[in-house]
Design a protein around this motif. Structure first.
Motif, PDB file in Angstrom:
ATOM      1  N   LEU A  52       0.821  -1.203   0.000  1.00  0.00           N
ATOM      2  CA  LEU A  52       0.000   0.000   0.000  1.00  0.00           C
ATOM      3  C   LEU A  52       0.860   1.261   0.000  1.00  0.00           C
ATOM      4  O   LEU A  52       0.532   2.254  -0.653  1.00  0.00           O
ATOM      5  N   LEU A  53       1.974   1.221   0.721  1.00  0.00           N
ATOM      6  CA  LEU A  53       2.920   2.341   0.705  1.00  0.00           C
ATOM      7  C   LEU A  53       3.430   2.575  -0.717  1.00  0.00           C
ATOM      8  O   LEU A  53       3.484   3.713  -1.198  1.00  0.00           O
ATOM      9  N   THR A  54       3.802   1.504  -1.389  1.00  0.00           N
ATOM     10  CA  THR A  54       4.331   1.613  -2.750  1.00  0.00           C
ATOM     11  C   THR A  54       3.283   2.159  -3.705  1.00  0.00           C
ATOM     12  O   THR A  54       3.572   2.988  -4.579  1.00  0.00           O
ATOM     13  N   ASP A 102      -5.484   4.039  -2.104  1.00  0.00           N
ATOM     14  CA  ASP A 102      -6.255   2.898  -1.589  1.00  0.00           C
ATOM     15  C   ASP A 102      -7.494   3.319  -0.799  1.00  0.00           C
ATOM     16  O   ASP A 102      -7.638   4.468  -0.392  1.00  0.00           O
ATOM     17  N   THR A 103      -8.397   2.342  -0.591  1.00  0.00           N
ATOM     18  CA  THR A 103      -9.659   2.593   0.095  1.00  0.00           C
ATOM     19  C   THR A 103      -9.996   1.432   1.015  1.00  0.00           C
ATOM     20  O   THR A 103      -9.850   0.262   0.644  1.00  0.00           O
ATOM     21  N   HIS A 154      -9.459   6.580   2.875  1.00  0.00           N
ATOM     22  CA  HIS A 154      -8.210   6.231   2.187  1.00  0.00           C
ATOM     23  C   HIS A 154      -7.094   6.235   3.231  1.00  0.00           C
ATOM     24  O   HIS A 154      -6.518   7.290   3.530  1.00  0.00           O
ATOM     25  N   PRO A 155      -6.737   5.086   3.783  1.00  0.00           N
ATOM     26  CA  PRO A 155      -5.834   5.081   4.944  1.00  0.00           C
ATOM     27  C   PRO A 155      -4.403   5.520   4.657  1.00  0.00           C
ATOM     28  O   PRO A 155      -3.775   6.170   5.488  1.00  0.00           O
ATOM     29  N   SER A 156      -3.861   5.159   3.502  1.00  0.00           N
ATOM     30  CA  SER A 156      -2.437   5.421   3.276  1.00  0.00           C
ATOM     31  C   SER A 156      -2.108   6.900   3.209  1.00  0.00           C
ATOM     32  O   SER A 156      -1.047   7.326   3.677  1.00  0.00           O
ATOM     33  N   ALA A 157      -2.976   7.707   2.621  1.00  0.00           N
ATOM     34  CA  ALA A 157      -2.631   9.103   2.372  1.00  0.00           C
ATOM     35  C   ALA A 157      -2.332   9.902   3.637  1.00  0.00           C
ATOM     36  O   ALA A 157      -1.397  10.709   3.634  1.00  0.00           O
ATOM     37  N   GLY A 172      -8.352  -1.981   0.016  1.00  0.00           N
ATOM     38  CA  GLY A 172      -8.265  -2.304  -1.405  1.00  0.00           C
ATOM     39  C   GLY A 172      -7.517  -1.231  -2.178  1.00  0.00           C
ATOM     40  O   GLY A 172      -7.372  -0.090  -1.730  1.00  0.00           O
ATOM     41  N   VAL A 173      -7.061  -1.609  -3.359  1.00  0.00           N
ATOM     42  CA  VAL A 173      -6.299  -0.707  -4.242  1.00  0.00           C
ATOM     43  C   VAL A 173      -7.169  -0.314  -5.427  1.00  0.00           C
ATOM     44  O   VAL A 173      -7.890  -1.133  -5.991  1.00  0.00           O
ATOM     45  N   LYS A 174      -7.081   0.938  -5.824  1.00  0.00           N
ATOM     46  CA  LYS A 174      -7.917   1.448  -6.907  1.00  0.00           C
ATOM     47  C   LYS A 174      -7.331   1.155  -8.292  1.00  0.00           C
ATOM     48  O   LYS A 174      -6.153   1.445  -8.530  1.00  0.00           O
ATOM     49  N   PRO A 175      -8.166   0.675  -9.216  1.00  0.00           N
ATOM     50  CA  PRO A 175      -7.716   0.553 -10.600  1.00  0.00           C
ATOM     51  C   PRO A 175      -7.977   1.806 -11.434  1.00  0.00           C
ATOM     52  O   PRO A 175      -7.463   1.914 -12.542  1.00  0.00           O
ATOM     53  N   TYR A 176      -8.783   2.742 -10.904  1.00  0.00           N
ATOM     54  CA  TYR A 176      -9.142   3.949 -11.661  1.00  0.00           C
ATOM     55  C   TYR A 176      -8.959   5.186 -10.776  1.00  0.00           C
ATOM     56  O   TYR A 176      -9.243   5.133  -9.573  1.00  0.00           O
TER      57      TYR A 176
END
Length: 451
Positions: free
Chosen positions: A30-32, A95-96, A103-106, A267-271
């Motif tokens: 998620l960091l990456t 991510d969400t 969005h936790p990572s931001a 989860g990771v966003k594709p869009y």
């Protein structure tokens, strides 16, 4: 024991070896993922120059020990956290966590990275702090009840995210439980984030998430210096829960703490758009490929969403059909649908269709409605589709968008997303980030790894 204290004891006392390896690996992934978005936004997001200019004018851009993705210069910790948070969230490609719609990572990763470089922490120490930050902000977000929190006009990434940033930074500072509770007390006074940006496509959403990262860093540092923060900051008589939601389920904040890892539910966003558009985009891309439609052959699109999705990407519908700015496009279901059908995908560079006559004509054929069958489900991001094309009607239900934990992308897919984002703006330093970040598991010094 109060909920605030229980979370403080968890954040301060969780042993790194108690974190399963798969959870640490997920934190690194998620960091990456966030880093790729931040590198592109540092160069491309239209809001980035103003944020940098503000810091320059306020004398906050002096040389420091901390890295900013996409920039060759180094900054003080506060400025670095703000920039990485704002850049990481600017593309709306980060991510969400479905249960909280945040969005936790931001907010969390920038606070952890800045504090790790400031304290010369190891890579494993930083990754453990990121996990703790994820767990804290996601659990607070669940307790708030995202639907009720949204209804009050709050942006959970910026509000709950401030606590996650404080937890991550506080852990790297070695705060004990009492000091961590003080940090949460300060975070409760700082937590903010308004949805009013939706009214005119404003840049507040990007900045307020970067601010959450910086505020969490400040809250933890104040506590480390002996600052006396408020007690019972979450559930107190005038606490965060009382002020920010009408639907609090407080026990969600600590249920399964230490055994259920919310990090694995991110989860990771594709869009690069609001997550509430993604299931419908997935469905439209599937139907387009299956039937070989051209955009002009589609006469009508009806998209059912959860009420949270309606509030963010579906109403007022006439305005959503006329997205003109990138932020308006990021929060427009009609625009996302038009892009998917016209381009057969949706990437950051597809915002060049804003104002395009063909895209707007297709967006005008999109109807968005509140599908009550999506209410009451654990995840709110599903969609139902009814598409009329070539004289036939096609219906499809998509329970969850791609990129959720059950369909989490593998390392190759994550690397492809990173490269697609960074290649147009990358220099040698940016191209090196993937391998550099991959070394965090063994790095004795984050500062040296990043330098």
């Amino acid at each position: 024991m109060t909920i605030t204290r229980e979370l403080a004891e968890y954040a301060a006392g969780l042993k790194s070896e108690a974190i399963p390896a798969e959870v640490t690996d997920r934190a690194l992934a998620l960091l990456t993922d966030l880093a790729g978005s931040a590198i592109r936004a540092a160069h491309d997001a239209e809001s980035s120059p103003a944020i940098l200019a503000m810091l320059e004018r306020l004398g906050m851009t002096g040389e420091g020990p901390c890295s900013v993705f996409g920039m060759s210069r180094r900054f003080g910790a506060g400025a670095a956290a703000l920039l990485n948070g704002a850049f990481g969230h600017s593309l709306d490609f980060d991510d969400t966590h479905a249960d909280t719609s945040l969005h936790p990572s931001a907010p969390v990763v920038p606070a952890a990275l800045a504090m790790a470089e400031l304290t010369d922490a190891s890579g494993p120490q930083m990754l453990a702090a990121i996990v703790v930050g994820f767990e804290v902000c996601c659990r607070i977000g669940m307790a708030l009840d995202p639907t009720a929190h949204y209804a009050r006009g709050f942006h959970p990434t910026a509000t709950a995210g401030t606590f996650g940033a404080a937890a991550a930074a506080g852990r790297l500072l070695g705060l004990d439980a009492a000091a961590m509770e003080s940090a949460f007390g300060v975070a409760a006074s700082q937590a903010s984030g308004s949805l009013q940006f939706l009214e005119n496509g404003a840049w507040n959403k990007r900045y307020q998430v970067g601010e959450a990262a910086m505020k969490g860093l400040m809250a933890a540092t104040l506590a480390a210096e002996g600052f006396h923060g408020s007690r019972d900051a979450l559930e107190g008589r005038h606490g965060f829960f009382k002020g920010y939601s009408d639907g609090v389920v407080a026990e969600r904040a600590t249920a399964g703490l230490g055994t259920i890892w919310e990090t694995m539910r991110i989860g990771v966003k594709p869009y690069p758009a609001c997550r509430y558009t993604h299931a419908a985009v997935d469905g439209l891309l599937h139907l387009r490929q299956a039937h070989g439609w051209t955009a002009e052959e589609v006469s009508r699109i009806s998209i059912g969403l959860h009420r949270n999705g309606i509030a963010l990407v579906g109403a007022p519908l006439d305005e959503k059909r006329r997205a003109r700015t990138i932020v308006e496009g990021q929060f427009s279901m009609p625009y996302a649908a038009a892009v998917a059908l016209l381009r057969g995908g949706f990437g950051w560079d597809d915002y060049d269709l804003l104002g395009d006559a063909e895209a707007e004509a297709l967006a005008n054929r999109v109807n968005v409605w509140n599908d009550f069958s999506l209410e009451g489900l654990r995840h709110p991001f599903g969609a139902t589709l009814k598409v009329e094309a070539r004289g036939q009607t096609h219906e499809l239900r998509i329970p969850d968008p791609s990129g959720e934990p059950d369909t989490f992308p593998d390392s190759q897919a994550l690397a492809q997303k990173f490269t697609a984002l960074t290649r147009p703006v990358s220099n040698s330093r940016d191209r090196d980030w993937l391998s550099r970040l991959g070394g965090l598991r063994e790095a004795a010094s984050v500062r040296q790894l990043m330098s």
